[in-house]
Scaffold this active site. Sequence first.
Site, PDB file in Angstrom:
ATOM      1  N   ALA A 120      -6.559 -10.291   7.371  1.00  0.00           N
ATOM      2  CA  ALA A 120      -7.877 -10.859   7.087  1.00  0.00           C
ATOM      3  C   ALA A 120      -8.647 -10.005   6.085  1.00  0.00           C
ATOM      4  O   ALA A 120      -9.851 -10.150   5.924  1.00  0.00           O
ATOM      5  CB  ALA A 120      -8.682 -10.995   8.381  1.00  0.00           C
ATOM      6  N   ASP A 169      -8.435   2.107   2.046  1.00  0.00           N
ATOM      7  CA  ASP A 169      -8.379   1.632   3.426  1.00  0.00           C
ATOM      8  C   ASP A 169      -8.119   2.774   4.402  1.00  0.00           C
ATOM      9  O   ASP A 169      -8.751   2.873   5.453  1.00  0.00           O
ATOM     10  CB  ASP A 169      -7.272   0.583   3.586  1.00  0.00           C
ATOM     11  CG  ASP A 169      -7.503  -0.627   2.698  1.00  0.00           C
ATOM     12  OD1 ASP A 169      -8.588  -0.718   2.083  1.00  0.00           O
ATOM     13  OD2 ASP A 169      -6.591  -1.469   2.609  1.00  0.00           O
TER      14      ASP A 169
END
Length: 380
Positions: A120, A169
């Site tokens: 997502a 990330d």
Amino acid sequence: MSVEDGFKDLYGYAPEGVWAAPGRVNLIGEYTDFNDGFVMPLALPHTAVAAVSRRTDGQVRVHSADTGQGVVQLGVDTLEPLADTGWAAYPAGVVWALRAAGHPVTGADIHLASTVPTGAGLSSSAALEVVTALALNDLYGLGLTAPELAVLAQRAENAFVGVPCGVMDQMASACCTEGHALYLDTRDLAVRQVPFDLAAEGLTLLVVDTRVKHALGDGAYAERRAGCEAGARALGVRTLREVEYVQLSDALRRLGDETVRSYVRHVVSDNHRVQRTIALLDAGDVRAVGPVLSEGHASLRDDLAVSCPELDLVVAAATAAGALGARMTGGGFGGSAIVLAEAADADTVTKAVGEAFAAAGYTAPRVFPAVPSAGARRVA
Ligand code: ADP
Ligand code: MG
């Protein structure tokens, strides 16, 4: 069942400890991290939680409560980069990266569960890697810092899993702190914790998961990366980070290839948008960040061409319903968007996006507030 109990059921003994690492959303600075540029992620309350014990026999056993698959067992000496080990490649890749860097990791039993939605654009993969790295760091007393763990986790994803991601990330999952966004210079991994208390301002940052699965593994990401590298070469700089915003129009004039030009325009202008966002937050002018987000979306949509109709619809519907600004976040091609709005308008905006999706015949999006949360930590 708790992750600790799941571990006991599975392996027949209690884990040595339990660790958690969050997913993230990126406020601003997209496709900049592989150009040595600036990013500004914040950690979500959603985490990957891992119960872990050491092993001394060279075996790694991994299990996820979320996959419905059995335990995957691998030997530390036979870990092969790019072998098709499915989801287990994320934790196994961390073991591989630690050992490749000379750290004496002799095995592990790992059982994990995650509340980070997968695919997502919220970095469920980095959460898996970072939780594994932190657990092994603590258990084996490796003494690595959070940024060092992030870099090893990135190496696991790049070289072992085979996804050419930047370092944002993993840095976000490892280094974010509660109540802050992480201003990160990806050239030297310098970080600054920027207070980001939206509630105190009467604001909210909504995450809208379009439920469209992004697939960064496909060639589009690598193609953007190659285009940016070609742009840097043509301009005679090591990375596009070296191009200052004031030099942008000059730089664009020197580039012949239309696609490369638009990639360069995106990267240089998005680095500038991070700087503008920082300046606005430092000045306490949080509402003014909204239009910067929307500009960033237009750049990702038009110059980098990494958006998709669902993400564009979130941005259009949210802004039409009174949001201060919105943009896709993460790699794009699906995944999630963020929407900055007055807290009082959150319901109206959420409803408007839901109605727009229904009218377009899209799957209903999942909407939740991005509360800036803690980075990776030991929890038991
Ligand atoms: P994102 O990081 O944006 O969520 P990625 O494609 O990078 O998307 O990573 C998603 C992959 O990470 C999944 O396909 C799966 O292989 C792995 N993964 C993430 N969370 C879990 C989990 N809880 N259990 C097992 N595998 C997971
Ligand atoms: Mg990922």
